[in-house]
Write a protein that holds these residues in place. Sequence first.
Motif, PDB file in Angstrom:
ATOM      1  N   LYS A  57      -5.096   4.814   7.443  1.00 34.55           N
ATOM      2  CA  LYS A  57      -4.586   3.569   6.868  1.00 34.55           C
ATOM      3  C   LYS A  57      -4.309   2.556   7.975  1.00 34.55           C
TER       4      LYS A  57
ATOM      5  N   THR B 230       1.512   4.509   8.580  1.00 35.01           N
ATOM      6  CA  THR B 230       1.727   5.849   8.004  1.00 35.01           C
ATOM      7  C   THR B 230       0.679   6.802   8.590  1.00 35.01           C
ATOM      8  N   CYS B 231      -0.423   7.026   7.851  1.00 36.39           N
ATOM      9  CA  CYS B 231      -1.462   7.922   8.394  1.00 36.39           C
ATOM     10  C   CYS B 231      -2.422   7.120   9.278  1.00 36.39           C
TER      11      CYS B 231
ATOM     12  N   PHE C  75       0.802  -1.226   0.000  1.00 37.07           N
ATOM     13  CA  PHE C  75       0.000   0.000   0.000  1.00 37.07           C
ATOM     14  C   PHE C  75       0.831   1.271   0.000  1.00 37.07           C
TER      15      PHE C  75
ATOM     16  N   ILE D 245      12.104   9.317   2.151  1.00 37.55           N
ATOM     17  CA  ILE D 245      10.840   9.622   1.465  1.00 37.55           C
ATOM     18  C   ILE D 245      10.127  10.756   2.213  1.00 37.55           C
TER      19      ILE D 245
ATOM     20  N   CYS E 223     -10.268   9.324   3.743  1.00 44.80           N
ATOM     21  CA  CYS E 223      -9.600   9.486   2.447  1.00 44.80           C
ATOM     22  C   CYS E 223     -10.082   8.426   1.437  1.00 44.80           C
TER      23      CYS E 223
ATOM     24  N   TYR F 246      -1.451  15.735   4.571  1.00 47.32           N
ATOM     25  CA  TYR F 246      -1.110  16.567   3.402  1.00 47.32           C
ATOM     26  C   TYR F 246      -1.849  17.901   3.459  1.00 47.32           C
TER      27      TYR F 246
ATOM     28  N   CYS G 140       4.017  10.236  -4.751  1.00 48.97           N
ATOM     29  CA  CYS G 140       4.429   8.827  -4.681  1.00 48.97           C
ATOM     30  C   CYS G 140       4.232   8.075  -5.987  1.00 48.97           C
TER      31      CYS G 140
ATOM     32  N   CYS H  65       7.199  11.932   3.019  1.00 49.38           N
ATOM     33  CA  CYS H  65       5.739  11.785   3.172  1.00 49.38           C
ATOM     34  C   CYS H  65       5.267  12.705   4.298  1.00 49.38           C
TER      35      CYS H  65
END
Length: 380
Positions: free
Chosen positions: A111, A107-108, A39, A297, A78, A335, A269, A299
């Motif tokens: 997710k 990550t977020c 993912f 990265i 999202c 973001y 990405c 992010c």
Amino acid sequence: MDLKKNLPEIFDDFAEGRRNAFLSVKEQKDKNIPVIGIFCTYFPQELAVAMGASVVSLCATSDETIPAAEEDLPKNLCPLIKSSYGFGKTDKCPFFFFSDLVVGETTCDGKKKMYEYMAEFKPIHVMELPNRVSEDGLVLWKNEIIRMKEKLEEVFGITITEDDIRKGIQVKNAERSAIKKFYSIMKADELPVSGMDVQKTLVGTTFNFDREAIPAQMDELIKRIQEEGTCLEKRPRILITGCPMGGATEKVVQIIEDNGGWCVAFENCTGAKAIEENVDESIEDVYEALAKKYMKIGCSCMAPNENRFELLGKMIDEYKADAVIDMELSACHTYAVETRRVKKFVNDEKKIPYLSIETDYSSADIGQLTTRISAFIEML
Ligand code: BJ8
């Protein structure tokens, strides 16, 4: 000579690869090749290459399965998360269906919480990604990469040696360098192809399971563009940043290029974020080398997220961007919060205009996006 008339079949090859990927993944299974569904670009694909597995991206890009996802997940989430979960839940995605193991990262928030539910119907391993780039974060991520390798060994009953990983690093480095060489054609003053062609090719390469074939394919593509192409008319050069792009959100690229701009660079990405940096092959410890590469990265899940600004600034200069368009997916808080800093950076430090747009996987906002983007390009 109009390049878009002249070279379409080259790009069709990549679009075809995308269409045929469902068949190819079935072929992988028939040959007993393990398939790992991912993912996020934080997953170190070198581990998969080291064990001879194929990697498929499970990040969905259409709104088809969002209603099914909303039976379990909040509406105000999202679209990438809802859509991806929905494809898994409804078994509508062959990539998901054929994945022997699904890998996620913390990550977020959306997710990582979604993975808890996904684990109810699919084997899933979640890597613990630190949320800041620091010495301690690097140690945690290195240990997580080792834990990931051990999980792969356990699930597939194999041994992955450090030499296997070194080979994986070489293959992925060659692939990244080749793709970077391809999209760097957009640094030219006279553009040889449209941003949409670049975007489709970038997405297309992710569906090629023969990673070692990619450098030769990219060289051939660049050669043909150089031999047969010609320049497109001068227009404002737009750099795209923000959330990952593909499928439904390619409407943004389409709108920009239908309304007087060219998308010359993608700092996201789907584009440069995961490709720009290679793994340092001179570092003896392969796990440390991988951890260092992936922690670069930029992010927005990282706080602060200095790496994004480093790459963004470099790309604005190298691609001679006249403006930046920042695409956020609705309800992507990290973001969205970061837009303020990106705007300030782009306006005050790079001295070029900035536009932030929020969108989702529906087509309902195409009219509104067209009005905003065309007005923005007109004033450039
Ligand atoms: S490294 S950008 S692929 S996390 S858009 S799901 S962040 S709420 S996709 Fe991403 Fe990895 Fe970062 Fe790249 Fe959450 Fe935002 Fe949705 Fe996102």
